[in-house]
Design a protein around this motif. Structure first.
Motif, mmCIF file in Angstrom:
data_model
loop_
_atom_site.group_PDB
_atom_site.id
_atom_site.type_symbol
_atom_site.label_atom_id
_atom_site.label_comp_id
_atom_site.label_asym_id
_atom_site.label_seq_id
_atom_site.Cartn_x
_atom_site.Cartn_y
_atom_site.Cartn_z
ATOM 1 N N MET B 1 0.738 -1.049 0.033
ATOM 2 C CA MET B 1 0.065 -0.006 -0.100
ATOM 3 C C MET B 1 0.729 1.316 -0.186
ATOM 4 S SD MET B 1 -2.985 1.172 -0.039
ATOM 5 C CE MET B 1 -3.773 2.735 0.203
ATOM 6 N N SER B 2 1.718 1.310 0.923
ATOM 7 C CA SER B 2 2.654 2.444 1.008
ATOM 8 C C SER B 2 3.509 2.552 -0.206
ATOM 9 C CB SER B 2 3.715 2.366 2.142
ATOM 10 O OG SER B 2 2.927 2.055 3.394
ATOM 11 N N ALA B 3 3.963 1.406 -0.485
ATOM 12 C CA ALA B 3 4.895 1.489 -1.812
ATOM 13 C C ALA B 3 4.315 2.040 -3.000
ATOM 14 C CB ALA B 3 5.550 -0.138 -2.088
ATOM 15 N N ILE B 5 1.483 4.073 -3.113
ATOM 16 C CA ILE B 5 1.185 5.364 -2.931
ATOM 17 C C ILE B 5 2.609 6.418 -3.156
ATOM 18 C CG2 ILE B 5 0.988 7.357 -1.170
ATOM 19 C CD1 ILE B 5 -1.001 5.190 0.187
ATOM 20 N N ILE B 6 3.644 5.904 -2.710
ATOM 21 C CA ILE B 6 5.024 6.495 -2.847
ATOM 22 C C ILE B 6 5.452 6.766 -4.251
ATOM 23 C CG2 ILE B 6 7.354 6.696 -2.469
ATOM 24 C CD1 ILE B 6 6.188 7.353 0.007
ATOM 25 N N GLY B 7 5.089 5.354 -4.695
ATOM 26 C CA GLY B 7 5.678 5.117 -6.286
ATOM 27 C C GLY B 7 4.651 5.910 -7.082
#
Lengths: 122, 93, 163
Positions: B1-3, B5-7
């Motif tokens: 999930m974080s990956a 968003i950041i990506g």
């Protein structure tokens, strides 16, 4: 990109928002470089990128690495400090150079040398 | 999930910064005057520094930071020298 | 003390810069940074730069906060001007000449940096014979308003610190 998966969601959202805001401001500044009419108007445009633009991206980078490495990473303060010190100097030098050149050509757009002043140095 | 968003945020930011560098390149090529080109070159340096920091977030490596620092310093020296040249060059003419 | 450290503030910032750059607080980094700080400030003394005497240090944090708020506010204003579709014809930009009361070179440098770092205003030139400066403003509505902003918001507070 492999490390970003370890980032908790509460940190990922502000990092993403700050990166987008910073890049957006840099883009708006560069669009201003295209859109504004005269040179003296255009000289205001890049300050968007050099103040808040790079500031937001550096804040995002600090947050990202601090959370990932679970210690404070403060390298980015250095770039911020250099930017704060150097940008006004370059812009002032450039504005003075442009004013000098316009006065040499007798352009009506710029104010003349004040009468009491000695002639421009160099 | 974080990956994810950041990506995606990093990807969009990179596209925006490349567009910003494109605007600056246009101004460098078109001018119309020398000071416009110098100003656009300075903007280009700043955009490149921001792009390098974003690259650093993308790759998770802190070494891009050093490159961004160098670009910042080089940009300062280059613009200061170019402005000085703009003032002095005309006198000699 | 005076001989070895002519500029204590410069030396301290050089040491902090070195520690941030190496990213460590080991005794070795401190030692090397200390040598660098002494050598750097000594080299500056060779240039015989006039030393700044700062007063009323307690007002500096509030001033820095105000600068930050002003930068955020004017970033928003300039972004609006750039992105407004046809607004460039109604907007007027131009030069304002402001006569300053401040004579301290450090204070003037600080004022120039504040005004130029804020989007929308650029410090163009300063005439030391009669103490006037030329400011270019992107969104010039009222000349008098800008004179008041520069003198009341920044110059008086900088004079408190530097003079």
């Amino acid at each position: 990109m492999n490390q970003a998966a370890d980032l908790p969601l509460w940190a990922a959202l502000p990092v993403a928002a700050l990166v987008l805001l910073g890049a957006g401001l840099a883009l708006v500044g560069s669009i201003g470089l295209l859109k504004l009419r005269s040179f003296y108007d255009r000289i205001h445009a890049p300050t968007l990128g050099t103040t808040l633009g790079i500031g937001c991206v550096l804040l995002a980078s600090m947050l990202f690495f601090s959370v990932l490495q679970t210690r404070f990473v403060l390298h980015e303060i250095l770039i911020t400090a250099f930017m704060v010190v150097t940008t006004p100097v370059t812009l002032m030098l450039l504005a003075r150079a442009a004013l000098y050149r316009d006065r040499q050509e007798g352009s009506a757009e710029v104010p003349p040398v004040p009468p009491a002043a000695p002639p421009v140095k160099e | 999930m974080s990956a994810a968003i950041i990506g995606s945020a990093v990807l969009i930011a990179q596209i925006m910064l490349v567009a910003a560098m494109g605007c600056a390149t246009y101004r460098i090529l078109r001018g119309p005057r020398a000071q416009d080109r110098v100003l656009a070159l300075d903007t280009m340096y700043v955009n490149a520094a921001i792009l390098l920091v974003v690259f650093g977030i993308r790759s998770g490596s802190i070494y891009y930071f050093e490159a961004a620092l160098l670009i910042t310093l080089l940009g300062f020296v280059a613009t200061a020298a170019a402005s000085k040249f703009l003032m002095r060059g005309e006198v000699i003419e | 003390m005076r001989r070895w450290l002519p500029y204590p503030l410069v030396a301290l910032s050089l040491l902090v810069l070195w520690l941030l750059l190496t990213g460590s607080t080991s005794p070795g980094a401190f030692l090397l940074g200390g040598v660098l700080a002494v050598a750097g400030s000594g080299a500056l003394a060779a240039l015989t730069m006039p030393a700044a005497h700062l007063r009323r240090l307690a007002t500096i944090p509030a001033l820095l906060l105000d600068i930050l708020v002003e930068i955020v506010r004017s970033n928003n204003a300039v972004a609006r001007i750039i992105l407004s579709p046809g607004g460039t014809s109604t907007r007027r930009s131009g030069f304002v000449r402001i006569s300053l009361d401040m004579r301290s070179p450090h204070g003037l440098a600080a004022l120039a940096c504040i005004l130029t770092a804020t989007p929308g205003t650029v410090w163009v030139e300063y005439d030391s014979s009669d103490g006037t400066m030329l400011l270019h403003v992107l969104d010039l509505i009222d000349d008098e308003a800008w004179v008041r902003i520069v003198k009341d918001r920044w110059e008086r507070r900088l004079m408190d610190i530097f003079e």
